[in-house]
Enzyme design. Structure first.
Site, PDB file in Angstrom:
ATOM      1  N   CYS A 245      20.806  28.547   9.878  1.00  0.00           N
ATOM      2  CA  CYS A 245      21.821  29.551   9.575  1.00  0.00           C
ATOM      3  C   CYS A 245      22.109  29.602   8.071  1.00  0.00           C
ATOM      4  CB  CYS A 245      23.070  29.328  10.424  1.00  0.00           C
ATOM      5  SG  CYS A 245      23.982  30.862  10.656  1.00  0.00           S
TER       6      CYS A 245
ATOM      7  N   HIS B  49      21.029  29.225  15.770  1.00  0.00           N
ATOM      8  CA  HIS B  49      21.363  27.808  15.921  1.00  0.00           C
ATOM      9  C   HIS B  49      20.550  27.175  17.055  1.00  0.00           C
ATOM     10  CE1 HIS B  49      24.929  27.734  13.244  1.00  0.00           C
ATOM     11  NE2 HIS B  49      24.939  29.015  13.526  1.00  0.00           N
TER      12      HIS B  49
ATOM     13  N   GLU C 233      20.048  24.173  17.626  1.00  0.00           N
ATOM     14  CA  GLU C 233      20.681  22.936  18.120  1.00  0.00           C
ATOM     15  C   GLU C 233      21.544  23.187  19.356  1.00  0.00           C
ATOM     16  OE1 GLU C 233      21.578  24.666  15.490  1.00  0.00           O
ATOM     17  OE2 GLU C 233      23.695  24.476  14.983  1.00  0.00           O
TER      18      GLU C 233
HETATM   19  N1  GLN Z   1      28.243  31.790   6.475  1.00  0.00           N
HETATM   20  C1  GLN Z   1      27.019  32.344   6.943  1.00  0.00           C
HETATM   21  C2  GLN Z   1      27.213  33.666   7.670  1.00  0.00           C
HETATM   22  O1  GLN Z   1      28.280  33.953   8.139  1.00  0.00           O
HETATM   23  C3  GLN Z   1      26.279  31.331   7.822  1.00  0.00           C
HETATM   24  C4  GLN Z   1      27.018  30.977   9.060  1.00  0.00           C
HETATM   25  C5  GLN Z   1      26.495  29.733   9.725  1.00  0.00           C
HETATM   26  O2  GLN Z   1      25.858  28.883   9.099  1.00  0.00           O
HETATM   27  N2  GLN Z   1      26.815  29.562  10.999  1.00  0.00           N
HETATM   28  O3  GLN Z   1      26.281  34.432   7.793  1.00  0.00           O
END
Ligand code: GLN
Length: 537
Positions: free
Chosen positions: A382, A508, A510
């Site tokens: 992410c 994600h 995970e």
């Molecule tokens: N802050 C980033 C976004 O909103 C990544 C979010 C995250 O790592 N879950 O796109």
């Protein structure tokens, strides 16, 4: 007919209600029952999505896009069955529903009160999963500790629920602590007696006591607890500290918790639990033939719970590779151009973690530059993926000042920018791009070989995305978008062509790794780290 199990906590928080619930569910599932677990949290937030990880640990996201308590991660990792919005309810949500009903006129003429309106709404939510017909047994974990002011409506709801469902259709497991007083050399039962007494005051006689302890409970102590707390001798269950959370189902099996539960619910014992695969996993976990060190670069490293699903995914991937994975947290704020070689040189792989906001961002970018240039396996999740894009833009494409508009609204090169649909959103709660989305993987890419297929789904939680205006430049220079959302063309995976392992995802992974299904990205990342370790002995 669905049977209900409630798990309450006494004496202190952090006794591991989530792990006990998941372990019991695992045993019942392995006897052929269809089981799910839900968690009721007594705080007023509608969900934990707006909480800082320091407050409440990681925010776990379900397939249907609910932002939930991290215990749901344990449920999924143990049971390998997805959870949903219905599996996590907070006081905020209960009140919101009741207040919305009140405005709609559902209670016209009546005073709306905690009893019966809030307790009714709690009970309605306790039954939703059971009434779906998908489960034989629903385990409901009540957050907080008995005696907390905010837990009271839940305890009262359980009392009413049990009366309504009738004998043998529900039971209460109370998780409690048996502290060891070193000076006296003794285990003490008094705190347990007191917390059971408190439950009794609220009209609930627990059926089973699971006793967390650092030392084995002697038969005399068992007897004493049973007698003073009014439960059967076999309903006093020892839960001794275990080397790994994955040992707990087997410890509960030894204590026959599953048998006692089924007997009390008047359910047939059916076959002995089939834990063959679980034991195989534990065997691989405990007998690694090699070891790798992974640097986890993030900014919430003071609190290990902030990256719970990531560290658990490494446990699954380690077992799959018969390899011990040592995950060492590296504070991204502490990384500089000067110290990065020193700080990262001992690792066989580096993961850059998800996150929000500017703090620690430059350290993440410095870490990525180092591992890219030194051919150290890299895995970005992410925000970690977004940082990989920023790093490549700045240092390979020479786009000075390239950034994400999350960190710098006026960047000359917004290689990461806010998604179009996010721009009109004002409220911050529950409005990110959440939950499961499709991703099409490019044939012949590293991602394709890792997944072994080209159509996948993964879970998301973000507002920003790769800016496709720059895609051609990136691909010409060697960073390709190997995974794309087929509907809106959002870059889901980026990877480097000339690197042993440089893969990052906007999603994600995970959140989908379980004991039964270790996530392929984690498994291959650990394998790449292992190959790197062997080459660089
Ligand atoms: N802050 C980033 C976004 O909103 C990544 C979010 C995250 O790592 N879950 O796109």
């Amino acid at each position: 007919m669905t049977k209900y199990i409630f798990v309450t906590g006494g004496v202190t928080s952090s006794l591991g209600k989530g792990i006990i619930s998941a372990s019991l569910a695992k045993l019942l599932q392995s006897r052929g029952y269809r089981v799910t677990i839900q968690k009721f949290d007594p705080y007023i937030n509608i969900d934990p999505g707006t909480l800082n990880p320091y407050e409440h640990g990681e925010c776990y996201v379900t397939e249907d896009g609910a932002e939930t308590d991290l215990d749901l991660g344990h449920y999924e990792r143990f049971l390998n069955v997805p959870t949903s919005q219905a599996n996590n309810i907070t006081t905020g949500r209960i009140y919101q529903n009741v207040i919305n009903q009140e405005r709609a006129g559902a209670y016209l003429g009546k005073t709306v009160q905690v009893v019966p309106h809030i307790t009714d709404e709690i009970k309605r939510n306790m039954r939703i999963l059971g009434e779906s017909g998908e489960y034989d047994i629903v385990i409901t974990e009540l957050g907080g500790t008995v005696g907390d002011i905010e837990s009271l409506p839940y305890i009262e709801a359980v009392r009413q629920f049990r009366w309504e469902e009738g004998a043998n259709n529900s039971l209460v497991i109370h998780l409690t602590l048996i502290p060891f007083l070193a000076a006296a050399g003794e285990l003490k039962t008094k705190p347990t007696q007191h917390s059971v007494k408190m439950l009794l005051e609220y009209g609930i006689q627990p059926d089973i006591l699971v006793c967390r302890t650092e030392h084995h409970i002697t038969p005399e102590i068992r007897r004493k607890i049973a007698q003073f707390c009014n439960v059967n001798l076999n309903a006093v269950v020892e839960s001794i500290d275990a080397p790994s959370i994955y040992d707990v189902p087997l410890l509960m099996l030894k204590e026959q918790l599953d048998k006692t539960v089924l007997a009390k619910l008047k359910l047939p014992q059916r076959n002995e639990p089939d834990l063959e695969n679980w034991k195989n996993f534990l065997g691989r976990l405990k007998n690694p033939t090699s070891e790798v060190r992974i640097g986890l670069v993030g900014k919430y490293v003071e609190l290990p719970d902030a990256y719970k699903s990531i560290t658990e995914s490494f446990v699954h991937a380690g077992a799959a590779n018969e390899c011990k994975v040592r995950v060492v947290c590296v504070h991204s704020e502490s990384l500089t151009e000067e110290n990065v070689a020193d700080r990262l040189s001992g690792f066989n792989g580096v993961l850059v973690a998800p996150g929000f906001g500017n703090r620690g961002i430059e350290g993440k970018i410095i870490a990525i530059k180092y591992v890219r240039e030194h051919n150290i396996p890299f895995f970005g999740i992410c925000l970690g993926m977004q940082c990989a894009v920023i790093e490549f833009a700045r240092n390979v494409l020479n786009l000075q000042g390239a950034h994400s508009t999350e960190m710098d609204e006026n960047t000359p090169h917004p290689v990461i920018s806010m998604m179009e649909e996010q721009k009109k959103i004002k409220n911050l709660g529950g409005t990110m791009r959440l939950g499961s989305y499709d991703c099409e993987i490019k044939k012949g890419s590293k991602a394709a070989s890792i997944y072994g297929k080209t159509s996948i789904t993964e879970r998301h939680r973000h507002r920003y995305e790769f800016n496709n205006d720059y895609l051609a430049d990136f691909e010409n220079a060697g960073m390709i978008a190997s995974g794309i959302n087929p509907d809106n063309k959002l870059a889901e995976i980026v990877e480097l062509k000339n690197h042993p392992f440089f893969v990052a995802g906007q999603f994600h992974p995970e959140l989908k790794s379980t004991v039964a299904n270790p996530h392929p990205l984690f498994v291959s990342f650990v394998a790449a780290a292992l190959a790197y370790a062997k080459k660089h002995v």
